[in-house]
Design a protein around this motif. Structure first.
Motif, mmCIF file in Angstrom:
data_model
loop_
_atom_site.group_PDB
_atom_site.id
_atom_site.type_symbol
_atom_site.label_atom_id
_atom_site.label_comp_id
_atom_site.label_asym_id
_atom_site.label_seq_id
_atom_site.Cartn_x
_atom_site.Cartn_y
_atom_site.Cartn_z
ATOM 1 N N SER A 26 51.771 -22.530 -16.265
ATOM 2 C CA SER A 26 51.120 -22.320 -17.559
ATOM 3 C C SER A 26 51.080 -23.622 -18.347
ATOM 4 O O SER A 26 51.933 -24.496 -18.178
ATOM 5 C CB SER A 26 51.821 -21.222 -18.361
ATOM 6 O OG SER A 26 53.136 -21.601 -18.716
ATOM 7 N N ASN A 27 50.072 -23.754 -19.199
ATOM 8 C CA ASN A 27 49.896 -24.962 -20.006
ATOM 9 C C ASN A 27 50.959 -25.117 -21.084
ATOM 10 O O ASN A 27 51.209 -26.220 -21.551
ATOM 11 C CB ASN A 27 48.520 -24.939 -20.695
ATOM 12 C CG ASN A 27 47.399 -25.071 -19.705
ATOM 13 O OD1 ASN A 27 47.349 -26.007 -18.928
ATOM 14 N ND2 ASN A 27 46.486 -24.105 -19.706
ATOM 15 N N ARG A 28 51.545 -23.997 -21.506
ATOM 16 C CA ARG A 28 52.510 -24.015 -22.607
ATOM 17 C C ARG A 28 53.534 -22.917 -22.378
ATOM 18 O O ARG A 28 53.397 -22.110 -21.465
ATOM 19 C CB ARG A 28 51.786 -23.801 -23.942
ATOM 20 C CG ARG A 28 50.995 -22.519 -24.011
ATOM 21 C CD ARG A 28 50.071 -22.435 -25.227
ATOM 22 N NE ARG A 28 49.225 -21.280 -25.151
ATOM 23 C CZ ARG A 28 49.592 -20.052 -25.467
ATOM 24 N NH1 ARG A 28 50.794 -19.814 -25.916
ATOM 25 N NH2 ARG A 28 48.755 -19.044 -25.368
ATOM 26 N N GLY A 29 54.557 -22.894 -23.214
ATOM 27 C CA GLY A 29 55.563 -21.857 -23.118
ATOM 28 C C GLY A 29 54.978 -20.494 -23.457
ATOM 29 O O GLY A 29 54.193 -20.365 -24.390
ATOM 30 N N LEU A 30 55.345 -19.488 -22.694
ATOM 31 C CA LEU A 30 54.884 -18.117 -22.904
ATOM 32 C C LEU A 30 56.115 -17.230 -23.044
ATOM 33 O O LEU A 30 57.006 -17.271 -22.199
ATOM 34 C CB LEU A 30 54.035 -17.634 -21.723
ATOM 35 C CG LEU A 30 52.825 -18.491 -21.350
ATOM 36 C CD1 LEU A 30 52.159 -17.948 -20.090
ATOM 37 C CD2 LEU A 30 51.835 -18.549 -22.500
ATOM 38 N N SER A 31 56.158 -16.433 -24.082
ATOM 39 C CA SER A 31 57.311 -15.557 -24.281
ATOM 40 C C SER A 31 57.079 -14.223 -23.592
ATOM 41 O O SER A 31 55.956 -13.786 -23.400
ATOM 42 C CB SER A 31 57.583 -15.362 -25.770
ATOM 43 O OG SER A 31 56.475 -14.745 -26.392
#
Length: 159
Positions: free
Chosen positions: A141-146
């Protein structure tokens, strides 16, 4: 994100209600804190929405630039999503080339929450997959995902 904003607003109102400022001070502090929390949540939601729109547009551009490719979603399998550093999610990608010649694949992988809402999308390039063979890669993923995420192949092109 709207649900997250409501939680932030509710938490700010509850926390503000715990001060010693008296009834009228507490009400105005709670309203002020709720307004600030709602503004911060809206800003975060806007930034997340913009990042997702940008990632989706970039993925579309990358795949649209491929000329003479064949649709190849059936050639791609995704593995279980794992947590990486910084909250990013990773999913193993396995490409099996059914043709007799070596090909490169561009695979758009969507990361969704358990309710089906799109969280992120990435394009993974798997180069030189031998004819009749398989090759592995990782979608990150491009960024953090919760929270929990599931993946799906949105598009795949063999060229």
């Amino acid at each position: 994100m709207a649900r997250g904003a409501a939680v932030v607003v509710a938490a700010a109102a509850v926390l503000s209600g715990c001060s010693d400022g008296g009834a009228s001070g507490t009400a105005s502090q709670a309203a002020s804190a709720a307004t600030e929390a709602a503004s911060a949540a809206a800003s975060a939601a806007s930034e997340a929405g913009a990042a997702l729109a940008s990632a989706s547009a970039e993925a579309g551009r990358k795949l649209d630039q491929i000329k003479g490719g064949a649709h190849a979603k059936a050639d791609v399998k995704l593995g279980a999503v794992a947590d990486e550093s910084g909250g990013r999610k990773a999913a193993p990608v396995t490409v099996t080339n059914p043709t007799s010649e070596s090909h490169t694949y561009a695979v758009q992988v969507n990361f969704k929450d358990t309710k089906g809402n799109l969280l992120d999308t990435v394009v993974v390039t798997v180069s030189d997959v031998p004819g009749g063979g398989s090759k592995n890669a990782t979608a990150l993923s491009n960024r953090g995902l919760s929270g929990d995420a599931v993946t799906s192949v949105a598009r795949a092109v063999r060229y």
